[in-house]
Design an enzyme around this catalytic site. Structure first.
Site, PDB file in Angstrom:
ATOM      1  CG  ASP A 475      -2.314   0.752   1.132  1.00 38.47           C
ATOM      2  OD1 ASP A 475      -2.186   1.627   0.190  1.00 38.47           O
ATOM      3  OD2 ASP A 475      -3.052   0.449   1.984  1.00 38.47           O
ATOM      4  CG  ASP A 544      -9.555   2.514  -0.357  1.00 41.18           C
ATOM      5  OD1 ASP A 544      -9.098   1.335  -0.619  1.00 41.18           O
ATOM      6  OD2 ASP A 544      -8.864   3.404   0.362  1.00 41.18           O
TER       7      ASP A 544
HETATM    8  C1  DGJ Z   1      -5.697   1.923   2.052  1.00 41.02           C
HETATM    9  C2  DGJ Z   1      -6.347   0.629   1.089  1.00 41.02           C
HETATM   10  O1  DGJ Z   1      -6.665   0.933  -0.210  1.00 41.02           O
HETATM   11  C3  DGJ Z   1      -7.225  -0.067   2.001  1.00 41.02           C
HETATM   12  O2  DGJ Z   1      -7.915  -1.129   1.304  1.00 41.02           O
HETATM   13  C4  DGJ Z   1      -6.606  -0.474   3.257  1.00 41.02           C
HETATM   14  O3  DGJ Z   1      -5.705  -1.389   2.970  1.00 41.02           O
HETATM   15  C5  DGJ Z   1      -6.271   0.491   3.946  1.00 41.02           C
HETATM   16  N1  DGJ Z   1      -5.240   1.479   3.151  1.00 41.02           N
HETATM   17  C6  DGJ Z   1      -5.617   0.203   5.196  1.00 41.02           C
HETATM   18  O4  DGJ Z   1      -4.706   1.427   5.934  1.00 41.02           O
END
Ligand code: DGJ
Length: 724
Positions: A475, A544
């Site tokens: 991430d 997301d």
């Molecule tokens: C952003 C990601 O897009 C989410 O899926 C998740 O992993 C969060 N970060 C966790 O902090």
């Protein structure tokens, strides 16, 4: 040395006419020609060795290309105040009689004008891959322009390499990978992707007017806001017909695609690393800088044809392990947020396995003091309160349940409240006398520093060496601000490039050392989706936003260039955290089945009926996923409040999958007949729920009646060829 690999340009390869200095690059369904005449006359002066764009489009011969090049030059404008070089060159530089955008802008001390001479060219062949390199020099500045084509794709890869052969630095204000010239048309329509967090890759169209239109990222990552892809047509191309010129940049840092429509009509797209405030980059004596690939594609088969060509190219030539099917994953983020522990993850894993998930991914919150987003990033040690016996009991349990185990990391970041930051406050991007602004309470590690890159590799390598892990979700949750590197006084701007180069190198090293581990690229959803990261990751987190109706729009844009095989999709709970609407579980599954299916809902709250339905839908997905992940995509109907649909056809056309979605029924009307595409017109196909097999021709020409009604109704149809 000139090696002629194809006489006359009738077959895939590179042909060269030595007399006129014209190269013809021939791909299976297109041709591309450039010329480097010994000189051209511009305002009564001889300009030596200009590299001119000659042709791009349907296949022509080398003799055609020579003729076209001559005619184009005869048509050049001779007006005062104009430069015929503008819009005509393959790689325009700053300097001489040129007034358009420059792909390369350099400063040699006080001199800011480039005057090239051709110093060499060569074509090489390695199996089905052909490459042309044309080289220029202006004193100590050496430029190599590369073109690569292959026998199984119409994608042309282009990139550039600059080298300082002198003994003083040369400053680069701009260094693009390539410039793509679009053939003359009455009108030019630009398609591109735009968005923001939770609203990525939305397809936009606009007619180009005179002037420049720039998309890009100043954020250090590819960005949610724009994606390095474009398509240009004359306004008449449709989903399945018409000429489309498209391009995509393989880069995951700051970038820019600039479309310029010159007042005399021509359109060029210049693309490469660096945003408009970038630079100068100080190229040290002896240093070479390689720009990333900016690939181009011509197709006569509309936007759908362009997308299928991009997908096939990435599966064959960009992505690692493209032949493997991606497993159905479960991810804990929307269920447990930061509150992960051995007990709740084991409980989720048991339910995930019971419905058929194959990979269990524990998201954020398992390490350091990371109980929320204020602390712990950078401290990659297991939280002993949440996992008193380490991660092994959870991992073993996940494996016992028959699933692979995956883990979330965000290695390029640090919370100021972390042991790492207390020990190494100089490891983040910053300016000595400026505020270090946080976003999501975190700072960006200076991965351009070799010691930070080594540390980062060691941490993730240790995590993977110490645990039996099969999947890493990588991430990256904030853009760069105050992107300074006080200790690097010679060339601080190098950080924009070196961050990405070092990220790629770390991923490449990790993949080499841990070949059984798959990687997912995530950046707060879809802010790092591009062909650079796809060369070293197995899938990408698309957004997301997991609301199914929104997701159809995001997936539609994503699919313009990137393949379903890499598109990670989760089924989550309703109401979604972004929109309060309630969408049936089946519709949510069908939306997520259009890519790599995953589940992200809180399974502890799912009813027995939900779990049973999910079990059936996951089992059904497994029967068709090879077609979805490796088939050819036909966007039958774009996302709309009414009926939308996508179809995937197996490469041998023996099977197909249709996913159809009815957003809302209106006035009691039936949804329109759904006309399919891409089937063998002479073969007969059995369709779920239809008694008699129908020919591909009937399915194309008449279509299928769908039994969809009400709001948010959906269906998956599996077609199987039954004979001719
Ligand atoms: C952003 C990601 O897009 C989410 O899926 C998740 O992993 C969060 N970060 C966790 O902090």
């Amino acid at each position: 040395m000139n090696v002629q690999t194809s006489r006359g340009g009738e077959q895939v390869g590179i042909a060269y006419d030595e007399t006129h200095r014209v190269w013809l690059l021939r791909t299976p369904h297109s041709a591309y020609a450039v010329a480097c005449p010994s000189s051209v006359t511009v305002h009564h002066q001889e300009i030596p060795d200009p590299l001119l764009h000659v042709y791009w489009g349907e296949p022509v011969t080398l003799a055609d290309a020579v003729h076209i090049g001559t005619v184009k030059r005869q048509r050049w404008s001779r007006r005062g105040f104009e430069s015929p070089l503008d819009g005509a060159e393959e790689y325009p530089v700053r300097g001489g009689i040129r007034f358009g955008r420059a792909a390369l802008a350099a400063r040699f001390g006080a001199t800011r004008s480039i005057e090239w001479r051709l110093v060499g060219s060569n074509t090489t062949r390695d199996g089905d891959t052909h490459q042309l390199t044309v080289e220029f020099a202006d004193g100590p500045l050496h430029l190599a322009l590369h073109y690569r084509i292959r026998a199984d794709t119409d994608v042309i890869e282009r990139w550039a390499v600059v080298t300082n052969t002198g003994d003083t630095p040369i400053e680069l204000d701009r260094f693009d990978s390539a410039t793509w010239t679009v053939p003359e048309a009455d009108e030019y329509r630009l398609s591109h992707l735009s968005g923001r967090w939770s609203a990525e890759t939305q397809l936009r169209h606009q007619i180009l007017t005179d002037g420049e239109f720039v998309i890009g990222s100043r954020r250090g990552t590819t960005s949610h806001q724009a994606n390095p892809w474009y398509a240009i047509d004359d306004g008449s191309a449709t989903e399945e017909s018409g000429t489309v010129y498209s391009g995509a940049l393989a880069w995951s840092g700051v970038w820019q695609l600039a479309t310029q429509k010159l007042s005399h009509g021509g359109v060029q797209v210049l693309g490469g690393v660096g945003h408009d405030g970038f630079g100068p980059y100080r190229l040290a004596p002896g240093e070479s800088l390689t720009a990333p690939v900016f690939a181009g594609l011509y197709t006569a088969d509309g936007f759908g044809g362009a997308s299928r060509a991009w997908h096939a190219y990435q599966l064959r030539h960009v992505m690692p392990n493209p032949d493997a099917d991606r497993p159905v994953l479960y991810n804990s983020w929307e269920a447990t947020g930061f509150d992960v522990n051995e007990e709740n993850q084991k409980a989720l894993a048991a339910r995930a396995a019971s419905i058929g998930c194959e990979l269990f991914v524990m998201d954020d919150g398992w390490f350091g003091a990371r109980v929320d987003d204020h602390a712990g990033l950078g401290d990659w040690t297991v939280n002993p309160e949440r996992f008193p016996n380490g991660l092994a009991p959870l991992i073993d349990e996940v494996h016992r349940l028959g699933m692979d185990f995956g883990i979330w990391v965000e290695p390029e970041m640090v919370n100021p409240d972390s042991d790492l930051y207390r020990e190494h406050p100089d490891w983040v991007y910053h300016f000595a006398d400026r505020t270090r602004h946080t976003m999501r309470n975190q700072l960006v590690l200076n991965l351009a520093r070799p010691d930070v890159a080594d540390w980062l590799y060691d941490r993730i390598d240790a995590l993977l060496s110490d645990h039996d892990i099969q999947f890493v979700k990588w991430d990256m949750n904030r853009p760069f601000t105050e992107a300074g590197w006080p200790a690097e006084t010679d060339n601080p701007e190098r950080l924009w490039l070196d961050h990405v180069h070092n990220l790629y190198a770390v991923l490449d090293r990790l993949r080499a050392k841990h070949p059984g581990v798959a990687f997912e690229s995530c950046s707060g959803g879809g802010a790092r989706i591009d062909m650079g990261i796809l060369a070293r990751t197995d899938q990408v987190w698309t957004s997301d936003n997991t609301d199914a109706p929104d997701r159809l729009i995001i997936q539609h844009g994503y699919s313009q260039v990137y393949p379903a095989r890499a598109m990670s999709c989760w089924v989550t709970d309703v109401p979604n955290f972004l929109d309060p609407r309630t969408v049936p579980l089946r519709y949510r599954f069908h939306a997520a089945m259009a890519g790599v299916l995953g589940v992200g809902g809180d399974l502890s709250e799912w009813s027995d009926a939900d779990l049973a339905e999910a079990t059936d839908l996951i089992a059904e997905y497994k029967t068709v996923r090879t077609i979805v992940q490796h088939g050819q995509l036909y966007r039958l109907r774009p996302p709309s409040p009414g009926l939308s649909a996508v179809q995937y056809v197996a490469p041998d056309r023996s099977e197909a999958v249709v996913l159809a979605y009815l957003g809302a029924q209106r006035f009691g009307e039936r949804p329109p007949l759904l006309r399919l595409a891409g089937l063998d017109p002479h073969a007969r196909y059995r369709v779920d729920g239809v008694d008699d097999p129908l020919t591909g021709a009937a399915l194309h020409g008449f279509g299928l009646p769908l039994r969809l009604n009400g709001d948010y109704d959906s269906t998956l149809l599996h077609l199987t060829r039954v004979g001719d």
